[in-house]
Design a protein around this motif. Structure first.
Motif, short mmCIF file in Angstrom:
data_model
loop_
_atom_site.label_atom_id
_atom_site.label_comp_id
_atom_site.label_asym_id
_atom_site.label_seq_id
_atom_site.Cartn_x
_atom_site.Cartn_y
_atom_site.Cartn_z
N GLN A 152 0.81 -1.21 0.00
CA GLN A 152 0.00 0.00 0.00
C GLN A 152 0.85 1.27 0.00
O GLN A 152 0.33 2.37 -0.25
CB GLN A 152 -0.93 0.01 1.22
CG GLN A 152 -1.99 -1.08 1.20
CD GLN A 152 -1.50 -2.40 1.76
OE1 GLN A 152 -0.30 -2.59 1.95
NE2 GLN A 152 -2.41 -3.33 2.01
N ASP A 153 2.15 1.14 0.30
CA ASP A 153 3.03 2.31 0.30
C ASP A 153 3.43 2.72 -1.13
O ASP A 153 4.02 3.79 -1.32
CB ASP A 153 4.31 2.03 1.09
CG ASP A 153 4.03 1.73 2.56
OD1 ASP A 153 2.96 2.17 3.04
OD2 ASP A 153 4.86 1.07 3.21
N PHE A 154 3.14 1.87 -2.11
CA PHE A 154 3.54 2.14 -3.50
C PHE A 154 2.33 2.49 -4.34
O PHE A 154 1.23 1.97 -4.15
CB PHE A 154 4.24 0.91 -4.10
CG PHE A 154 5.52 0.54 -3.40
CD1 PHE A 154 6.72 1.10 -3.78
CD2 PHE A 154 5.51 -0.36 -2.36
CE1 PHE A 154 7.90 0.76 -3.14
CE2 PHE A 154 6.67 -0.72 -1.71
CZ PHE A 154 7.87 -0.16 -2.10
N GLU A 155 2.56 3.38 -5.29
CA GLU A 155 1.49 3.80 -6.21
C GLU A 155 2.07 3.86 -7.62
O GLU A 155 3.12 4.48 -7.84
CB GLU A 155 0.95 5.17 -5.82
CG GLU A 155 -0.02 5.75 -6.81
CD GLU A 155 -0.27 7.23 -6.57
OE1 GLU A 155 -1.13 7.79 -7.28
OE2 GLU A 155 0.40 7.82 -5.69
N VAL A 156 1.42 3.19 -8.56
CA VAL A 156 1.81 3.27 -9.97
C VAL A 156 0.96 4.35 -10.61
O VAL A 156 -0.28 4.26 -10.61
CB VAL A 156 1.63 1.92 -10.68
CG1 VAL A 156 2.05 2.04 -12.15
CG2 VAL A 156 2.44 0.83 -9.98
N ALA A 157 1.60 5.39 -11.13
CA ALA A 157 0.88 6.55 -11.65
C ALA A 157 1.36 6.88 -13.06
O ALA A 157 2.50 6.63 -13.43
CB ALA A 157 1.08 7.75 -10.73
N CYS A 158 0.44 7.45 -13.85
CA CYS A 158 0.78 7.99 -15.17
C CYS A 158 0.80 9.51 -15.06
O CYS A 158 -0.19 10.12 -14.63
CB CYS A 158 -0.25 7.56 -16.22
SG CYS A 158 -0.11 5.82 -16.69
#
Length: 217
Positions: A152-158
């Motif tokens: 949950q500490d990671f986020e894949v974003a564009c």
């Protein structure tokens, strides 16, 4: 103390350390620091010599010896001998320096890929390459930062970059840990915690991270 007593016996030193005059003890210590070895003749680690000095200091303190081996000027020369020997041992590879992790160069990294230790062809290789990428891009230390991190500490974003193109990246938001407990005095990393996609090829770190997420139990 066991090492000290063993050496004193082998050198036929019959006087107890706590009854020695400072000048006598000073000379004995110098020889002890220079000559002390393990049972089969190999050198002690520098930290072990420091522990021996501390053990002698503690023993003399309990026996009300009037001078300190660590602080008194009367033993400054013997301390210099110990310091010189410790430095020489470190130069020769003893102590913590020999266990220090060394950086790998591009040729060595290439061999990790070509040998199959890094990649996404199996679970071990995929775990290895993400361990490597997270360490490099987010500055994770050893194993502990990896252990403390949650998915949950990671986020894949564009994200839209210059020129209007969309680029994908992985963002890391630090979770409070034993050494980073949060609150008003929390110390956050000063650099952006982002890992950017490259060419969507076999070694693209974002592609490999997403592959790891998909294959999680």
């Amino acid at each position: 103390m066991r090492v000290w007593c063993s050496r004193a016996k082998s050198r036929q030193i019959n006087e107890s350390v706590e009854t020695m005059a400072p000048a006598t003890l000073h000379g004995v210590l110098q020889k002890f620091y220079l000559e002390v070895r393990k049972e089969y003749g190999s050198e002690y680690e520098p930290d072990s010599l420091k522990v021996m000095q501390a053990a002698l200091e503690q023993h003399l303190s309990t026996q009300k010896y009037p001078y300190s081996l660590i602080n008194s000027l009367k033993f400054s020369s013997s301390r210099s001998v110990l310091e010189t020997k410790a430095k020489q041992l470190q130069i020769n590879g003893y102590g913590k320096r020999k266990n220090r992790a060394l950086p790998y160069n591009s040729a060595e990294e290439e061999s990790l890929w070509s040998s199959g230790l890094l990649g996404d062809h199996d679970g071990v290789a995929l775990t290895n390459v993400n361990f490597k990428n997270l360490s490099e891009h987010f500055g994770f230390r050893g194993r502990q930062d990896h252990y403390d991190a949650y998915v949950q500490d990671f986020e894949v974003a564009c994200i839209q970059i210059q020129g209007g193109e969309l680029a994908k990246c992985v963002r890391f938001n630090e979770n409070p840990t034993k050494t980073r407990s949060g609150g008003l005095s929390a110390k956050h990393r000063k650099t952006p915690q982002e890992m950017w996609a490259t060419d969507a090829g076999p070694r693209d770190p974002v592609r490999l991270f997403e592959g790891f997420l998909r294959r999680r139990p």
